[in-house]
Every structure is written in C-alpha cells, then in structure tokens.
Design an enzyme around this catalytic site. Structure first.
Site, PDB file in Angstrom:
ATOM      1  N   HIS A 115      51.665  -1.926  24.304  1.00  0.00           N
ATOM      2  CA  HIS A 115      52.604  -2.494  23.199  1.00  0.00           C
ATOM      3  C   HIS A 115      54.004  -2.120  23.164  1.00  0.00           C
ATOM      4  CE1 HIS A 115      48.342  -4.867  22.640  1.00  0.00           C
ATOM      5  NE2 HIS A 115      47.940  -4.052  22.470  1.00  0.00           N
TER       6      HIS A 115
ATOM      7  N   HIS B  50      41.065   4.837  27.700  1.00  0.00           N
ATOM      8  CA  HIS B  50      40.693   3.620  26.974  1.00  0.00           C
ATOM      9  C   HIS B  50      40.127   2.275  26.617  1.00  0.00           C
ATOM     10  CE1 HIS B  50      43.231   0.751  23.033  1.00  0.00           C
ATOM     11  NE2 HIS B  50      43.046   0.042  24.226  1.00  0.00           N
TER      12      HIS B  50
ATOM     13  N   ASP C 103      43.766  -8.708  25.188  1.00  0.00           N
ATOM     14  CA  ASP C 103      45.443  -9.283  24.829  1.00  0.00           C
ATOM     15  C   ASP C 103      46.395  -8.671  25.992  1.00  0.00           C
ATOM     16  OD1 ASP C 103      44.392  -6.954  24.103  1.00  0.00           O
ATOM     17  OD2 ASP C 103      46.120  -5.686  22.498  1.00  0.00           O
ATOM     18  N   HIS C 104      45.423  -8.063  26.766  1.00  0.00           N
ATOM     19  CA  HIS C 104      46.698  -7.789  28.205  1.00  0.00           C
ATOM     20  C   HIS C 104      46.187  -8.929  29.295  1.00  0.00           C
ATOM     21  CE1 HIS C 104      48.355  -5.231  25.030  1.00  0.00           C
ATOM     22  NE2 HIS C 104      47.244  -5.206  25.694  1.00  0.00           N
TER      23      HIS C 104
ATOM     24  N   TYR D 155      37.274   3.910  18.155  1.00  0.00           N
ATOM     25  CA  TYR D 155      36.278   3.809  19.361  1.00  0.00           C
ATOM     26  C   TYR D 155      35.310   4.694  18.753  1.00  0.00           C
ATOM     27  CZ  TYR D 155      39.441   1.761  23.340  1.00  0.00           C
ATOM     28  OH  TYR D 155      39.489   0.833  24.061  1.00  0.00           O
TER      29      TYR D 155
ATOM     30  N   HIS E  38      41.112  -5.638  28.372  1.00  0.00           N
ATOM     31  CA  HIS E  38      40.937  -6.073  27.119  1.00  0.00           C
ATOM     32  C   HIS E  38      41.684  -7.591  27.239  1.00  0.00           C
ATOM     33  CE1 HIS E  38      39.786  -1.934  24.641  1.00  0.00           C
ATOM     34  NE2 HIS E  38      39.231  -2.911  25.260  1.00  0.00           N
TER      35      HIS E  38
ATOM     36  N   HIS F 110      44.966  -3.079  31.398  1.00  0.00           N
ATOM     37  CA  HIS F 110      43.074  -2.437  30.861  1.00  0.00           C
ATOM     38  C   HIS F 110      42.991  -3.877  30.540  1.00  0.00           C
ATOM     39  CE1 HIS F 110      45.430  -1.747  27.116  1.00  0.00           C
ATOM     40  NE2 HIS F 110      43.837  -2.179  26.667  1.00  0.00           N
TER      41      HIS F 110
HETATM   42 ZN    ZN Z   1      43.261  -2.299  24.823  1.00  0.00          ZN
END
Ligand code: ZN
Length: 402
Positions: free
Chosen positions: A258, A193, A121-122, A224, A119, A117
């Site tokens: 994660h 998400h 961190d990915h 959120y 974001h 996705h």
């Molecule tokens: Zn995320």
C-alpha cells in the site's frame, strides 16, 4: 455556553491498515463460479484506488510500478525473464497486464510471481496472472495454505475477503534467495499480518549506482484479534520479530503493498518536480517499522484492557449478521472517532450493540444499525474531503446556552 473539546490527539487514530477501515460488505453465500470473481472483487476492492488506473513508470533501474494507483504491484525486469510482485484485487489482472505491455514487456516473459501476503488486495488475481504468464508462484511458507483456500478461513477475517485460489509452486523460508540470471531477490519473512507475510529485497542499478529496494510486507493489524486468537496463537511474538527485522534491513528505496505505508506518491511527486533522489531514504524501513510497532503496542494495550472481540470461525461464507465484530468497543458508553490515515477513512462508533444491517447512505457513507434500527456506527470514506476529518472538534452545547 460552548465547550470545545479537541479530539485530534486523543481519539483520532492514524492507522496503516491493509484492508482499510471501510465497512466490508457481506460475502455472497455460495456464489455460482461465474459470479464468484465478480462478487469477490466487489467485496475486496471497496477502496476505489485499488482499481484506479495508473500509467506504469520506472521506479529505479529495472524496477517498475505496474499496478493500479492504490496498490504496490512491481515488475523487476531482466534479460533472462522478469519478476512480478503481487497481483492486485480479483479482476485486477487486465490492468496489470496492460501496464506491463505498455512498457514493452510481454507478460509471458514473467518467470516468477511473488506474493507479499495472502490477502485479496494483493493475491486477488495472482491465479489469473499465473495462468496468463505461465509463471511460477512464490510465497512465504506460512501463506501457502491460505492462498490455496482463496482466503477462506483467514485467521482474522474468516471468509470475508475471498479470491480465486492460488497454487504456490515455490514456497520460501526466511532469508532464502531466489536467483534468475542476474536477478537475486531475498525473502525476509515478516509474519504477523499473515503467517507467511513476506518482505522482498533486491538490488536495482542506474548508471552504475546500485541501490537496495525493499517491498515491505504489511505490518499493520487492522481490526485484528491479538489476544487469545486460537487461529494465530503466536501472533504477538510474530509481529515483534517482524518489527525488529524490517527496522534492521538495508533499505535505500522503500516500497510497499500500500503506497501510503511509505509516502510513495508524495515522493514520486517530489521527484517529478525535479528532486532526483526523492525516493531514496535509508531510514524509511525503520521509520515504518517503528510506526507500525507503536500502533500495534497501542492496540495490544487496548485489547488487554477491554473485552476481547469474537474470533472469526471458518465454515460457509458468513453474512453481515454473524460476522465478527469489527472493532473493540469500550464498556463505558462513549462516541469514538477513528481516522485511518492511509485510506482516508473515518469510523464513528456510537454503541457496542451487535450490527444487524449495513445501509449505504451514499457512495462514501455507510451506517451500521442494530436489530432495533438504532445507529451503531458510521463509516465515511474520503473523510478528509467529505467530512473535514481528521480536523474535527466537538462542540458540546448545554441547555443554558440556548
Ligand atoms: Zn493484508
């Protein structure tokens, strides 16, 4: 007299958050291009495990863990070319590439990079990995624009978590199967998400025993705005469908962006101690989906009860002063303690005043102050070690006891 009030059940909230509960640092306004990646990396990688080195190792068959300690970055190998899932935080590519080389694979033989996705961190260093490898970048249709914006105007985070823009060369729809020689990967789109959040499934074999591996897309909703968010109006419906979909997947080995989402390191440790099938658990996708569904239900109920958070808007990078409020706070004054189990972070909220300034007390402790210098909240990272959280109790001592 001493009154001891156990807080565990009532107020400590275990949450699987994607970004973690750490207090985000403000974006740097209009950074020069050369500084942009550094600044984005610093804002994004506030969890040190997301950049912590981890030796690569075989998960099962042709599936390898090649990411840092705290992020699921997976390589699936095949004679016809390899598939990489996710690219870590901005600046994370060298660690991932070194891990890939360490298992004897040339990164240039990677044909596809799949994004779980959009974001930081990915997808944080997917652009760099795509440039190095020449691979196609594949993502869920709903994330294509957010990836191209490098995280700007995120429906929930605004411009808080940025990364170098990613150009998707192949967008996928729900149920689409990607084939590369003998490899077949199925995209199960699990929006919520993010709008294009993807859960990827594939088969890996060892000695004739073939298992279904699933990289579950994050189903958390950390901070959120779930009600009345004009940036993602179908968010509640999207999450609901995704919980159902993930719970129903065939899933012999559950992986995740994660590791804490699926108790990954605990299972690896058990396997290292000789329990050969410790990673195999056909209930794990369902268990995670049910946990995420219940967490979501509780958050939705809270947001239905308490006043709504402001919704982040787009535009120029926002500073701390006008960033969206991070958490819902009840109208009745009370101290809230929240514990985010997967990131081992505690958030102590003291008032609902607007945050004017964040001060770093130590490497793991931050305080938020209002414009008069009063304490609004405190974030404690590594909470279990530093503050004995989540094992906390409150002692209320009245004057007569003195
Ligand atoms: Zn995320």
């Amino acid at each position: 007299m001493h009154r001891i009030v156990p807080l565990l059940a009532a107020t400590l909230i275990g949450s699987t958050s994607c970004q973690g509960a750490s207090t985000p640092k403000p974006d740097v306004a209009s950074p020069a291009p050369a500084q942009a990646t550094t600044a984005s990396a610093k804002v994004c990688a506030h969890d040190s495990s997301w950049t912590a080195p981890q030796a690569p190792f075989r998960i099962y068959g042709n599936t390898w863990h090649v990411g840092p300690r705290g992020l699921g970055v997976f390589l699936i190998t095949a004679p016809t070319g390899h598939v990489l899932i996710d690219g870590g935080v901005p600046g994370g590519a060298p660690l991932i590439e070194a891990n890939i080389r360490a298992i004897g694979i040339d990164p240039r033989d990677i044909k596809w990079i799949l994004v779980s996705h959009a974001h930081c961190d990915h997808a944080g260093d997917v652009a760099q990995l795509a440039a190095t490898t020449g691979a196609e970048v594949v993502a869920g249709t709903g994330d294509v624009l957010l990836l191209a914006r490098g995280g700007h105007d995120d429906p929930q985070y605004g411009n808080r978590f940025l990364y170098p823009p990613v150009q998707v060369t192949r967008k996928v729809t729900d149920g689409e199967v990607l084939r590369l020689g003998d490899l077949a990967l199925t995209a199960h789109l699990t929006p919520g998400h993010t709008k294009g959040n993807a859960t990827w499934g594939w088969t890996s074999c060892e000695g004739g025993r073939c298992l279904q591996l699933v990289d579950i897309g994050s189903l958390s909703a950390p901070d959120y705005t779930l009600i009345g968010n004009p940036n993602h109006q179908d968010i509640v419906t999207d999450y609901g469908a995704s919980f159902t979909k993930v719970a129903a997947l065939r899933c012999d080995i559950a992986l995740a962006p994660h590791p804490g989402m699926v108790d990954f390191w605990e299972r690896v440790a058990r396997r290292d101690r000789g329990e050969a099938d410790a990673l195999i658990d056909s209930t794990r996708c369902r268990v995670y989906a049910e946990y995420a569904k219940e967490s979501f239900r509780q958050e939705l109920a809270k947001q239905s009860t308490f006043r709504r958070k402001p919704v982040p808007s787009g535009g120029a990078a926002r500073g701390r002063r006008d960033r969206p409020q991070r958490v819902l706070r009840p109208q009745v004054p009370a101290m809230n303690v929240k514990y985010f189990r997967d990131t081992d972070t505690a958030l102590l909220e003291f008032s609902d005043a607007a945050v004017d300034e964040t001060r770093e007390i130590s490497e793991s402790v931050y305080v938020d102050l209002d414009k008069n210098g009063n304490l609004v909240s405190m974030t404690i990272e590594h909470a279990a070690a530093l503050a004995h959280l989540p094992h906390v109790r409150v002692e209320e001592i009245d004057a007569s006891a003195a």
